[in-house]
Structure formats: C-alpha cells, structure tokens
Scaffold this motif. Structure first.
Motif, PDB file in Angstrom:
ATOM      1  N   PHE A 106       0.821  -1.205   0.000  1.00 22.26           N
ATOM      2  CA  PHE A 106       0.000   0.000   0.000  1.00 22.26           C
ATOM      3  C   PHE A 106       0.858   1.259   0.000  1.00 22.26           C
ATOM      4  N   THR A 107       0.227   2.360  -0.405  1.00 26.42           N
ATOM      5  CA  THR A 107       0.861   3.652  -0.216  1.00 26.42           C
ATOM      6  C   THR A 107       0.949   3.932   1.288  1.00 26.42           C
ATOM      7  N   ASP A 108       1.823   4.846   1.684  1.00 28.89           N
ATOM      8  CA  ASP A 108       1.982   5.172   3.098  1.00 28.89           C
ATOM      9  C   ASP A 108       0.664   5.640   3.716  1.00 28.89           C
ATOM     10  N   LYS A 109      -0.063   6.479   2.999  1.00 27.96           N
ATOM     11  CA  LYS A 109      -1.331   6.996   3.502  1.00 27.96           C
ATOM     12  C   LYS A 109      -2.328   5.865   3.714  1.00 27.96           C
ATOM     13  N   GLU A 110      -2.422   4.956   2.761  1.00 30.27           N
ATOM     14  CA  GLU A 110      -3.372   3.847   2.863  1.00 30.27           C
ATOM     15  C   GLU A 110      -3.018   2.920   4.019  1.00 30.27           C
ATOM     16  N   LEU A 111      -1.738   2.694   4.219  1.00 29.43           N
ATOM     17  CA  LEU A 111      -1.305   1.828   5.317  1.00 29.43           C
ATOM     18  C   LEU A 111      -1.724   2.418   6.663  1.00 29.43           C
ATOM     19  N   VAL A 112      -1.569   3.730   6.823  1.00 23.47           N
ATOM     20  CA  VAL A 112      -1.996   4.403   8.057  1.00 23.47           C
ATOM     21  C   VAL A 112      -3.500   4.262   8.251  1.00 23.47           C
ATOM     22  N   LEU A 113      -4.269   4.472   7.191  1.00 18.25           N
ATOM     23  CA  LEU A 113      -5.729   4.382   7.278  1.00 18.25           C
ATOM     24  C   LEU A 113      -6.169   2.978   7.674  1.00 18.25           C
ATOM     25  N   ARG A 114      -5.515   1.968   7.128  1.00 18.01           N
ATOM     26  CA  ARG A 114      -5.912   0.588   7.437  1.00 18.01           C
ATOM     27  C   ARG A 114      -5.539   0.214   8.872  1.00 18.01           C
ATOM     28  N   ARG A 115      -4.425   0.719   9.338  1.00 17.08           N
ATOM     29  CA  ARG A 115      -4.056   0.455  10.734  1.00 17.08           C
ATOM     30  C   ARG A 115      -5.076   1.113  11.683  1.00 17.08           C
ATOM     31  N   ARG A 116      -5.442   2.346  11.387  1.00 21.77           N
ATOM     32  CA  ARG A 116      -6.411   3.061  12.224  1.00 21.77           C
ATOM     33  C   ARG A 116      -7.765   2.346  12.209  1.00 21.77           C
ATOM     34  N   SER A 117      -8.171   1.872  11.047  1.00 22.76           N
ATOM     35  CA  SER A 117      -9.441   1.153  10.935  1.00 22.76           C
ATOM     36  C   SER A 117      -9.411  -0.133  11.748  1.00 22.76           C
ATOM     37  N   THR A 118      -8.288  -0.842  11.701  1.00 22.33           N
ATOM     38  CA  THR A 118      -8.135  -2.074  12.478  1.00 22.33           C
ATOM     39  C   THR A 118      -8.231  -1.788  13.969  1.00 22.33           C
ATOM     40  N   GLN A 119      -7.596  -0.702  14.413  1.00 21.60           N
ATOM     41  CA  GLN A 119      -7.644  -0.331  15.828  1.00 21.60           C
ATOM     42  C   GLN A 119      -9.061   0.046  16.250  1.00 21.60           C
ATOM     43  N   MET A 120      -9.786   0.777  15.397  1.00 19.83           N
ATOM     44  CA  MET A 120     -11.148   1.176  15.750  1.00 19.83           C
ATOM     45  C   MET A 120     -12.080  -0.030  15.808  1.00 19.83           C
ATOM     46  N   ASN A 121     -11.906  -0.967  14.889  1.00 20.67           N
ATOM     47  CA  ASN A 121     -12.718  -2.187  14.929  1.00 20.67           C
ATOM     48  C   ASN A 121     -12.479  -2.956  16.226  1.00 20.67           C
TER      49      ASN A 121
ATOM     50  N   ASN B 286      -7.960   2.857  25.778  1.00 23.60           N
ATOM     51  CA  ASN B 286      -6.518   2.792  25.522  1.00 23.60           C
ATOM     52  C   ASN B 286      -6.220   2.666  24.032  1.00 23.60           C
ATOM     53  N   ILE B 287      -7.028   1.877  23.326  1.00 25.14           N
ATOM     54  CA  ILE B 287      -6.836   1.729  21.884  1.00 25.14           C
ATOM     55  C   ILE B 287      -7.169   3.034  21.174  1.00 25.14           C
ATOM     56  N   TRP B 288      -8.311   3.639  21.526  1.00 25.50           N
ATOM     57  CA  TRP B 288      -8.691   4.901  20.896  1.00 25.50           C
ATOM     58  C   TRP B 288      -7.676   6.006  21.187  1.00 25.50           C
ATOM     59  N   HIS B 289      -7.054   5.962  22.352  1.00 30.64           N
ATOM     60  CA  HIS B 289      -6.031   6.954  22.691  1.00 30.64           C
ATOM     61  C   HIS B 289      -4.896   6.924  21.663  1.00 30.64           C
ATOM     62  N   GLU B 290      -4.503   5.721  21.237  1.00 26.61           N
ATOM     63  CA  GLU B 290      -3.465   5.588  20.221  1.00 26.61           C
ATOM     64  C   GLU B 290      -3.948   6.094  18.871  1.00 26.61           C
ATOM     65  N   VAL B 291      -5.209   5.742  18.529  1.00 21.83           N
ATOM     66  CA  VAL B 291      -5.771   6.153  17.231  1.00 21.83           C
ATOM     67  C   VAL B 291      -5.806   7.666  17.112  1.00 21.83           C
ATOM     68  N   PHE B 292      -6.263   8.336  18.161  1.00 23.59           N
ATOM     69  CA  PHE B 292      -6.533   9.762  18.056  1.00 23.59           C
ATOM     70  C   PHE B 292      -5.373  10.645  18.497  1.00 23.59           C
ATOM     71  N   LYS B 293      -4.176  10.089  18.428  1.00 32.11           N
ATOM     72  CA  LYS B 293      -2.989  10.937  18.431  1.00 32.11           C
ATOM     73  C   LYS B 293      -2.939  11.721  17.124  1.00 32.11           C
ATOM     74  N   ILE B 294      -3.656  11.189  16.128  1.00 33.64           N
ATOM     75  CA  ILE B 294      -3.892  11.899  14.868  1.00 33.64           C
ATOM     76  C   ILE B 294      -5.372  12.256  14.833  1.00 33.64           C
ATOM     77  N   LYS B 295      -5.719  13.482  14.461  1.00 37.30           N
ATOM     78  CA  LYS B 295      -7.103  13.940  14.481  1.00 37.30           C
ATOM     79  C   LYS B 295      -7.981  13.120  13.527  1.00 37.30           C
ATOM     80  N   PRO B 296      -9.288  12.985  13.828  1.00 35.67           N
ATOM     81  CA  PRO B 296     -10.202  12.260  12.940  1.00 35.67           C
ATOM     82  C   PRO B 296     -10.198  12.858  11.540  1.00 35.67           C
ATOM     83  N   SER B 297     -10.270  11.970  10.530  1.00 33.77           N
ATOM     84  CA  SER B 297     -10.218  12.455   9.150  1.00 33.77           C
ATOM     85  C   SER B 297     -11.408  11.974   8.315  1.00 33.77           C
ATOM     86  N   SER B 298     -12.394  11.339   8.976  1.00 31.14           N
ATOM     87  CA  SER B 298     -13.581  10.870   8.262  1.00 31.14           C
ATOM     88  C   SER B 298     -14.751  10.861   9.233  1.00 31.14           C
ATOM     89  N   ILE B 299     -15.960  10.702   8.701  1.00 31.72           N
ATOM     90  CA  ILE B 299     -17.158  10.650   9.548  1.00 31.72           C
ATOM     91  C   ILE B 299     -17.076   9.463  10.507  1.00 31.72           C
TER      92      ILE B 299
END
Length: 307
Positions: A244-259, A275-288
C-alpha cells in the motif's frame, strides 16, 4: 454457451465445527442453475464427524452430477484448508464459499460467462455479497484492469474476499495459493499478490452470496484480541512488501484499531477500548467514521454516559 450438465469449476468449502450451517451452504452450491463439476469440502480439524456425515448423505443422492470430495486434516487455519482444496482442483476455474454462507442460485453461471469471455491475463472476475439478514449488498465498484492494491477490499474499490471471485485455477497456483502464516486478511493478501504480478480482474459482475455475520467461524475468529493481532500481522507483511501507499497503510491500521475498540466495547471492556482509541486519536479524525469513534472516546475519557 453454458455446458448442459456442469460448469468447469471446483468450489472449495473449508469447515471447522460448522455442522449446523454446512448442509445449507453445500446445498446452495449443488442447486446452482448450472452446478460445478467438483465440490471439495475441507474439514479443518472439527471436533465432530458432522461434516463427513453431511457429505456422505449428499454423495448418496442420485440426481447430483457434481463430484463431491471430502478431506479432513488437523486444524491449521483457513489458508491451509483452502490450499488443501486447491491442490485437489482439476478444473480450469475455482471458487470459494465459507461453510456458514449461502451461494445465490445463478452465481456460478453468471461469473463463468463473464470470465470465459476475458483474456488469459485476467486472474478472475469479482462480484459482491449481501447481508443474510438485510439483503443489502456491499458497494464495491465496477472496475476493470490491474487495480491498485489500495482499492482492495474497500467500498468503491474491488472485492477483497475470495468468496466474491471466480478464479482461473492456474493463476492461483502460480502465486502459491494462500499465505498459510496469515489467519485474517489472507484473501486480501492473495488478491494483492495476483494484482502485483500484473494480472487483471473485472467486476462487479453479480451478487454472489449471502453472508452470515457470525463470529467464531473458521475465517471469522470470535476473540477480539486474536483477530486484532492477526490483522496486524497482515499489515506488517503489507508494509514490508510495499503493498500500500503510506497513507493507505496508516488508514488501514487506524481502521483495524477502531474495529478492535468497538469489539472491546461490546464485551464491556471500556478501559481497554479507551486505551486503543487513545493511540488512534494521536492523529485527528479524518472521516465521519473516525469522528464517530472520537466522540465515544471523548465521552468515555471524561466519564460521560454513552447512549
């Protein structure tokens, strides 16, 4: 023209303690508008003899033209089970179905007609699936060609699950089949490896099957941490292999953590979810979807009641 008796297709069904659903899945294959030449049931170490008994009953029916093969092995996971079935496939085309899903009646004929008209550099054609309870189909796109891996398994992209494909058998064997070290996203991995060789696919041909959203089956582990770690293992391979592109890899990791956080919440493990969401939202939300998770996280973080 479709053959009068059977299509040159092998359908592979892995099963693991799915006796309550397996008969329905196999019947949906054998009752296709044009049935396959071969059906391979791979029992991946079930605790009971239910699968073998179901297959024995079906083989005794006189009006079935499909060759039915039963294979039992020690428990090795979905990739190994599908590879075992793939080794037995003698037909030029192969399809897959999970033991707790149901194939729609015209799926094989429709998919075969579509793939048979394409050049040999197409590894397969894909469709979509619908939810067994709602009948709502998943919105994959109508794409054609050597698709970028970033689009695999996403809304508006190409299907990632192998159950939504009809494959040319020799293309699957040419890439070595499924990676048996993977338990989750092993089918995404297979599709991406096929695309990375320069092969093509085409869809969305039809709605292929009805999906039963049941945790605990061979390909849908029920334990959240196990499923989470297994998906991360795929993403680690994806990063190492440059899928994947770097951006896509980040998005998929975040999605896995949210699931994972969502599953923890269902189990009442709010602290672990936070604790999991704390890691996810070190980066601001970027989708609904991310914003929805962020709101739940903030309410839990500051002690506000959910619901």
């Amino acid at each position: 023209m479709i053959p009068e008796v059977c299509l040159p297709i092998t359908v592979i069904v892995p099963t693991y303690n799915d006796g309550g659903y397996l008969g329905e899945a196999l019947s949906s294959i054998l009752s296709q508008s044009t049935p396959p030449e071969m059906l391979v049931v791979v029992d991946d170490g079930s605790a009971t003899a239910d699968a073998e008994e179901i297959v024995t009953v079906l083989k005794a029916e006189k009006n079935i033209h499909t060759q039915i093969v039963y294979l039992k092995q020690s428990n090795q996971g979905p990739s190994a089970a599908r590879n075992a079935g793939l080794k037995l496939a003698l037909t030029p085309y192969v399809a897959f179905l999970d033991a707790d899903d149901r194939m729609l009646a015209s799926n094989l004929a429709t998919m075969w007609q579509a793939l048979n008209e394409l050049a040999d550099d197409y590894f397969g054609v894909y469709g979509t699936y619908c939810d067994l309870e709602t009948g709502k189909p998943y919105p994959f796109a109508d794409l054609d060609g050597c698709i970028a891996p970033d689009k695999v398994g996403k809304k508006g992209g190409v299907a990632g699950g192998v159950h939504t494909y009809l494959f040319r058998t020799y293309h699957l064997k040419s890439v070595g089949g499924f990676d048996e070290s993977l338990v989750n996203n092993e089918d995404f991995d297979l599709i991406i490896r096929l695309l990375r060789t320069g092969l093509k696919c085409k869809g969305k041909v039809t709605t292929c099957f009805e999906k039963r959203n049941r945790m605990g089956s061979l390909s849908r582990p029920w334990e959240p941490l196990l499923a989470y770690n297994n998906t991360l293992r795929f993403l680690q391979k994806a990063e190492k292999s440059g899928y994947f592109t770097d951006k896509e890899l980040v998005l998929r990791r975040r999605s896995t953590q949210m699931n994972y956080a969502k599953l923890l919440m269902k189990q009442g493990k709010e602290k672990e979810a936070v604790n999991i969401w704390h890691e996810v939202f070190k980066i601001k939300p970027s989708s609904i979807r991310e914003f929805y998770h962020w709101v739940i996280y903030q309410r839990l973080r500051f002690g506000k009641k959910i619901g």
